[in-house]
Design an enzyme around this catalytic site. Sequence first.
Site, PDB file in Angstrom:
ATOM      1  N   ASN A 109       0.833  -1.196   0.000  1.00 41.66           N
ATOM      2  CA  ASN A 109       0.000   0.000   0.000  1.00 41.66           C
ATOM      3  C   ASN A 109       0.868   1.247   0.000  1.00 41.66           C
ATOM      4  O   ASN A 109       1.921   1.297   0.616  1.00 41.66           O
ATOM      5  CB  ASN A 109      -0.976  -0.013   1.185  1.00 41.66           C
ATOM      6  N   PHE A 113      -1.882   8.311   3.824  1.00 36.90           N
ATOM      7  CA  PHE A 113      -2.675   8.950   4.885  1.00 36.90           C
ATOM      8  C   PHE A 113      -3.893   9.685   4.319  1.00 36.90           C
ATOM      9  O   PHE A 113      -4.157  10.846   4.655  1.00 36.90           O
ATOM     10  CB  PHE A 113      -1.821   9.933   5.695  1.00 36.90           C
ATOM     11  N   SER A 178       5.233   5.231   8.670  1.00 32.87           N
ATOM     12  CA  SER A 178       4.687   4.888   7.362  1.00 32.87           C
ATOM     13  C   SER A 178       5.691   5.272   6.287  1.00 32.87           C
ATOM     14  O   SER A 178       6.286   6.350   6.339  1.00 32.87           O
ATOM     15  CB  SER A 178       3.370   5.636   7.117  1.00 32.87           C
ATOM     16  N   ASN A 180       4.894   6.049   3.286  1.00 34.89           N
ATOM     17  CA  ASN A 180       4.145   6.655   2.191  1.00 34.89           C
ATOM     18  C   ASN A 180       3.955   8.160   2.296  1.00 34.89           C
ATOM     19  O   ASN A 180       3.231   8.750   1.495  1.00 34.89           O
ATOM     20  CB  ASN A 180       2.784   5.971   2.067  1.00 34.89           C
ATOM     21  N   THR A 181       4.570   8.786   3.297  1.00 37.42           N
ATOM     22  CA  THR A 181       4.625  10.240   3.391  1.00 37.42           C
ATOM     23  C   THR A 181       6.088  10.636   3.321  1.00 37.42           C
ATOM     24  O   THR A 181       6.877  10.211   4.174  1.00 37.42           O
ATOM     25  CB  THR A 181       4.009  10.753   4.704  1.00 37.42           C
ATOM     26  N   LYS A 217       4.715   4.369  17.171  1.00 37.00           N
ATOM     27  CA  LYS A 217       4.746   3.225  16.255  1.00 37.00           C
ATOM     28  C   LYS A 217       5.976   3.319  15.366  1.00 37.00           C
ATOM     29  O   LYS A 217       6.214   4.351  14.729  1.00 37.00           O
ATOM     30  CB  LYS A 217       3.479   3.184  15.395  1.00 37.00           C
ATOM     31  N   ASN A 246       5.252  -1.273  11.868  1.00 37.46           N
ATOM     32  CA  ASN A 246       4.512  -0.855  10.684  1.00 37.46           C
ATOM     33  C   ASN A 246       4.892  -1.740   9.494  1.00 37.46           C
ATOM     34  O   ASN A 246       5.526  -2.781   9.664  1.00 37.46           O
ATOM     35  CB  ASN A 246       4.827   0.624  10.404  1.00 37.46           C
TER      36      ASN A 246
END
Length: 345
Positions: A109, A113, A178, A180-181, A217, A246
Amino acid sequence: MVYDALFRQVFARMDPELAHEQAFRAIRLGGRAAGALVRVPPAPRTVMGVEFPHAFGLAAGFDKNARGVLGLTALGFGHVEIGTVTAQPQPGNPRPRLVRLVDDRAVVNRMGFNNDGAAVVAARLHRLRRSAAGRRAVIGVNIGKTKIVPPEHAVTDYVDSARLLAPFADYLVVNVSSPNTPGLRDLQAVEQLGPILAAVRGVTEANHGRRVPLVVKIAPDLADVDVDAVADLALELGLDGISATNTTIARPESLRTPRDAVEAAGGGGLSGPVLARRSTEVLGRLRERVGDRVALIGVGGVTTPEDVTARLAAGADLVQAYTGFIYGGPAWPARLAAAAGGARG
């Protein structure tokens, strides 16, 4: 299993985000039913000062906007971690941004966010908490950095989210892991992470007279020395918990999916059983480092009841999963809850 056959015949052929939306509609409808959809005998445990019905819960990512909490608890999850929520609403990354690796029961994925923003989610949680069922639900709130906010303003961004959301959270999670940022994982370095956690801690300690437990996290891709550094920081700041882990940016050779298909899936966070080994290693290392002074949430690659048992044995106080829900179907939470304290449909 009936669901497994249905998944391969129908859902596996459907666009992953569309499948998620369809499943989510069904879960929301289930939440409107009176009582639970499965019977989960209580096996309460107190973690971070919060009483959980049992140790197994849903990880952040499935219910980003707190729209399906009651339906999810009705399926047997003992707690639901909503989010990741950012201070400002954002659409997330361009589609396609969710890819299944079915041979590995895994997911890649790069959602980015996508969420309604802290103010809207806080209002939704406020309404939820006004109902008896909403007050009973154990809800964690996972917060992240707004994409357009530069790293030097990250502290303020996290604090803005915490102020809005902490009043409705049983515990609050600072997500710096994450992939993805852009630049987010750089905030895991203790010199960047310390000020964020200290500032958010100030909010959770002064939450209208109700102290909210604070969790950080982390990623499975941290080097062992950096895992140790985060553990030491948690002790220094008096954090309540660490969530490990994560998704990963690695693409292990052990994946059964053909390499060309893995490469075609593109970048983003990989989740699923392939993550289990490293996540368990990080969990065990954290437990050795912090002893019983910090609660640990074991997450990442949890798919079977045996996985739940293994994480608890490795030192987890709570266990969470998400990707296994995609492949396991609606009866899956109750099966894993059984390993965390007992459940039957």
